[in-house]
Enzyme design. Structure first.
Site, PDB file in Angstrom:
ATOM      1  N   MET A 195       0.828  -1.209   0.000  1.00  0.00           N
ATOM      2  CA  MET A 195       0.000   0.000   0.000  1.00  0.00           C
ATOM      3  C   MET A 195       0.862   1.259   0.000  1.00  0.00           C
ATOM      4  SD  MET A 195      -2.793  -1.331  -0.361  1.00  0.00           S
ATOM      5  CE  MET A 195      -3.645  -2.871  -0.094  1.00  0.00           C
ATOM      6  N   ASP A 196       1.946   1.231   0.754  1.00  0.00           N
ATOM      7  CA  ASP A 196       2.874   2.364   0.732  1.00  0.00           C
ATOM      8  C   ASP A 196       3.499   2.525  -0.650  1.00  0.00           C
ATOM      9  OD1 ASP A 196       2.648   3.374   3.317  1.00  0.00           O
ATOM     10  OD2 ASP A 196       4.142   2.013   4.126  1.00  0.00           O
ATOM     11  N   ILE A 197       3.919   1.422  -1.240  1.00  0.00           N
ATOM     12  CA  ILE A 197       4.584   1.486  -2.543  1.00  0.00           C
ATOM     13  C   ILE A 197       3.626   2.000  -3.610  1.00  0.00           C
ATOM     14  CG2 ILE A 197       5.662   0.113  -4.369  1.00  0.00           C
ATOM     15  CD1 ILE A 197       6.711  -1.748  -2.125  1.00  0.00           C
TER      16      ILE A 197
END
Length: 432
Positions: A195-197
């Site tokens: 999700m961060d990426i």
């Protein structure tokens, strides 16, 4: 084993990774001349600004004096990096300066840099930048062409704007975890911070769109990307499948709920995955790989819908055949028949694979103390504006003096005066 001794593990792998090939001399950079002030920390924001830095933007990372970005503390810690190995992964090609935003001097210098910037990116908790007087409305007063990007957990406005959020929470609340794993147990989070990426990719994409718009209109604007919003998108088309059918996705393990046969099988020596995304591929698998034309002609397997209803039967049939030969035997036949397949690798195997080496995804780049460090490239290839040559992530405040000289034209005396006034932190020494 201490962190210093861990560095020896990668030093033994010189033969595994090629040396980075420099970009052609004189080639332009896609974001050449774009200045970015980076107030981000952890992963989503820093990875977004690193993408821009790789494209040639001058990204100046603002860090708190002393400790810097908390993500520096993620292991394994390597003293020569001024942080851990994960820090290198998302902070390449940036310049680091320290500013004490709680001091009048530090805050004034932040405003001075923003006045010269094309882009500001921040991912503080909602309201923090406004309390510093560095929110979008304040900044646009003295830099109306500014692109101001905020990365938040649940958005900057509304009932949930004050909630903190991290990748695993977004995986859980978006439904992503519910989709992954096996049906007889709890859903499983992805270890990779997907999700961060993906939020970082969305953020950099949004900023690039705003820059294109500014080139056409001359106007800056605020840009916002929320981790939760992006996580919902990352559930893929399952969201619309659920909306239309009312049925929740069932955890399929390593099979596909939408096509058959797609999943993991075991050859004599190791496991691999195949993906028969349509009937034509299924036919080639049966006739050209497994030499089973009678099965291919079976009307019970004629359509994907038919095969999904007989998944267990088909998987048992295929597994019985695949177990008779080693993977390389099947691999050669599937490649020839254009049947998508791939061996189940570990991360170590993947980064050292022939495919990764062919694409030069993980290379060696220079390091002033260690000689070299491994570097994971972006999966972007430009014909005319190749990405910047990778420069290892900076130590905390490494470029403070140089940035203020370059951006604001400060001389050594003025920089020293700011240091003595506490702009860079009360005990911070100015680095060149």
């Amino acid at each position: 084993m201490n962190d210093s001794s861990k560095t020896s593990k990668y030093s033994q792998a010189v033969a595994d990774f090629p040396v980075h090939r420099p970009r052609p001399a004189g080639a332009e950079l896609a974001l050449q001349g774009i200045r970015v002030v980076d107030f981000t920390h952890y992963i989503a924001g820093p990875l977004a600004t690193m993408i821009m830095a790789d494209m040639g933007a001058d990204v100046v990372k603002i860090e708190a004096p002393g400790r810097g970005d908390d993500f520096r503390q993620y292991p394994p810690m390597i003293p020569e990096f001024g942080g851990g190995a994960p820090w290198l992964w998302c902070n390449r090609n940036k310049r680091s300066i320290t500013l004490d935003l709680k001091s009048p001097e530090g805050l004034a210098q932040a405003r001075a840099l923003i006045a010269k910037a094309d882009v500001v990116v921040e991912n503080f908790s909602t309201g923090v930048m406004e309390r510093f007087g560095l929110g979008y409305e304040a900044c646009r007063e003295y830099n109306p062409a500014l692109i101001y990007c905020s990365v938040s957990a649940y958005g900057r406005e509304g009932a949930f704007s004050d909630r903190l959020g991290f990748d695993p929470i977004a995986q859980a609340e978006s439904g992503f975890i519910s989709m992954n794993g096996y049906v007889d147990r709890e859903g499983v989070r992805a270890l990779s911070p997907v999700m961060d990426i993906s939020t970082a990719m969305m953020t950099s994409n949004a900023i690039l769109g705003a820059l294109v718009s500014r080139a056409r209109t001359g106007k800056g604007q605020a840009v916002e990307v929320a981790l939760f919003d992006n996580a919902l998108l990352m559930t893929g088309y399952a969201s619309l499948q659920q909306t239309f059918t009312g049925r929740e996705p069932q955890r399929p393990g390593n099979t596909s709920p939408d096509s058959c046969p797609s999943g993991v099988f075991t050859a004599k020596d190791r496991s691999f995955l195949i993906n028969c995304g349509n009937t034509q591929i299924f036919q080639r698998l049966l006739t050209q790989v497994l030499d089973m034309p009678d099965v291919a002609a079976n009307p019970a397997y004629a359509t994907n819908k038919d095969r999904l209803g007989k998944r267990d039967e088909i998987f048992a049939l295929l597994q019985n055949e695949f177990s008779k030969q080693p993977f390389e035997y099947w691999h050669a036949r599937m490649l020839k028949a254009s049947v998508p397949c791939g061996v189940l690798r570990t991360v170590g195997e993947a980064v050292r694979s022939p495919e990764a080496r062919e694409r030069e995804m993980l290379t060696r780049i220079p390091h002033p103390e260690l000689g070299w460090v491994p570097n994971m490239s972006l999966p972007i290839r430009y014909s005319d504006t190749p990405l910047a040559d990778p420069v290892v992530a900076a130590r905390v405040g490494e470029h403070t003096e140089k940035v203020f000289a370059d951006w604001l034209g400060y001389d050594e005396e003025r920089i020293q005066g700011l240091a003595e006034a506490g702009a860079f932190g009360r005990s911070a020494a100015v680095a060149g």
